[in-house]
Motif scaffolding. Structure first.
Motif, mmCIF file in Angstrom:
data_model
loop_
_atom_site.group_PDB
_atom_site.id
_atom_site.type_symbol
_atom_site.label_atom_id
_atom_site.label_comp_id
_atom_site.label_asym_id
_atom_site.label_seq_id
_atom_site.Cartn_x
_atom_site.Cartn_y
_atom_site.Cartn_z
ATOM 1 N N TRP A 136 18.152 4.932 11.116
ATOM 2 C CA TRP A 136 17.117 5.656 10.379
ATOM 3 C C TRP A 136 16.780 4.863 9.130
ATOM 4 N N ARG A 160 12.213 12.096 10.566
ATOM 5 C CA ARG A 160 12.885 13.209 9.901
ATOM 6 C C ARG A 160 12.583 13.111 8.414
ATOM 7 N N LEU A 162 14.354 13.821 4.745
ATOM 8 C CA LEU A 162 15.581 14.114 4.020
ATOM 9 C C LEU A 162 15.244 14.704 2.666
ATOM 10 N N ASP A 163 16.016 15.666 2.264
ATOM 11 C CA ASP A 163 15.848 16.302 0.963
ATOM 12 C C ASP A 163 16.891 15.704 0.020
ATOM 13 N N ALA A 164 16.518 14.637 -0.687
ATOM 14 C CA ALA A 164 17.455 13.912 -1.556
ATOM 15 C C ALA A 164 17.909 14.745 -2.744
ATOM 16 N N THR A 171 11.842 14.367 -1.528
ATOM 17 C CA THR A 171 12.037 14.198 -0.099
ATOM 18 C C THR A 171 11.683 12.774 0.306
ATOM 19 N N ARG A 173 10.740 10.578 3.892
ATOM 20 C CA ARG A 173 10.484 10.554 5.338
ATOM 21 C C ARG A 173 11.135 9.308 5.903
ATOM 22 N N GLU A 174 11.859 9.477 7.023
ATOM 23 C CA GLU A 174 12.517 8.355 7.681
ATOM 24 C C GLU A 174 11.988 8.186 9.098
#
Length: 187
Positions: A136, A160, A162-164, A171, A173-174
């Protein structure tokens, strides 16, 4: 008589490597992703905190198929990779594997350490019966995407977010990149 140390190599991580892995992790994340991470994550990226988690990954991995490999320049750890069986919902058990993290210390980029780690990862996973390797990558990380593309990976369409920050304010996006690596049975 001392044992000669190769100029560059890859080997399984040892418990005594945890501090160096933590430092490489902190240096690489600060260089590549500082602008993506909220300020409050700085403590979590402190080398001692990271070293503690890497020591656990080395000495007590979640499964026998989890691996941490390090790249060395002389006696120094300059890069590392963590591997696991595939964790995505569409992963085929025993077939799909994942690069959880592959990082090179910024002072050592461009020396082939990432490529050596990627090749050793594919060899290790293939020898353990895996046939697909996934990673990812944050969408804005063009360098990592180029690295994977040059190594034969392609974007497979999965994404996906991710909520860092943990609260939705930061957020990332990966994109998922995949490559067929064959398996020991294919040889």
């Amino acid at each position: 008589m001392s044992t000669p140390t190769p100029d560059a190599g890859v080997r399984p991580a040892r418990p005594q490597d945890a501090d160096a892995i933590g430092q490489v992790h902190a240096n690489a994340w600060q260089a590549a992703y500082a602008q993506l991470l909220p300020d409050r994550t700085a403590a979590a990226l402190a080398p001692p905190a990271l070293a503690e988690s890497w020591l656990a990954a080395i000495t007590d991995p979640p499964s026998p198929q989890h691996r941490v490999l390090v790249a060395t320049a002389g006696p120094d750890v300059v890069a590392f990779v963590a591997l696991s069986p595939g964790t995505d919902a569409d992963a085929v058990d025993g077939q799909d594997a994942e690069i959880l993290v592959l990082l090179v210390d910024p002072a050592s980029t461009g020396s082939g350490h990432g490529s050596r780690l990627l090749n050793a990862s594919a060899d290790t996973l293939r020898d353990n019966g895996f046939g697909v390797l996934r990673a990812w990558v944050p969408e804005p990380d063009e360098d990592r995407q180029r690295f994977l593309a040059e190594a034969g990976f392609t974007v497979d369409g999965a994404t996906r977010v991710l909520d860092a920050s943990g609260d939705g304010t930061a957020t990332v996006r990966e994109l998922r990149w995949s490559a067929a690596i064959g398996s020991a049975a294919d040889r």
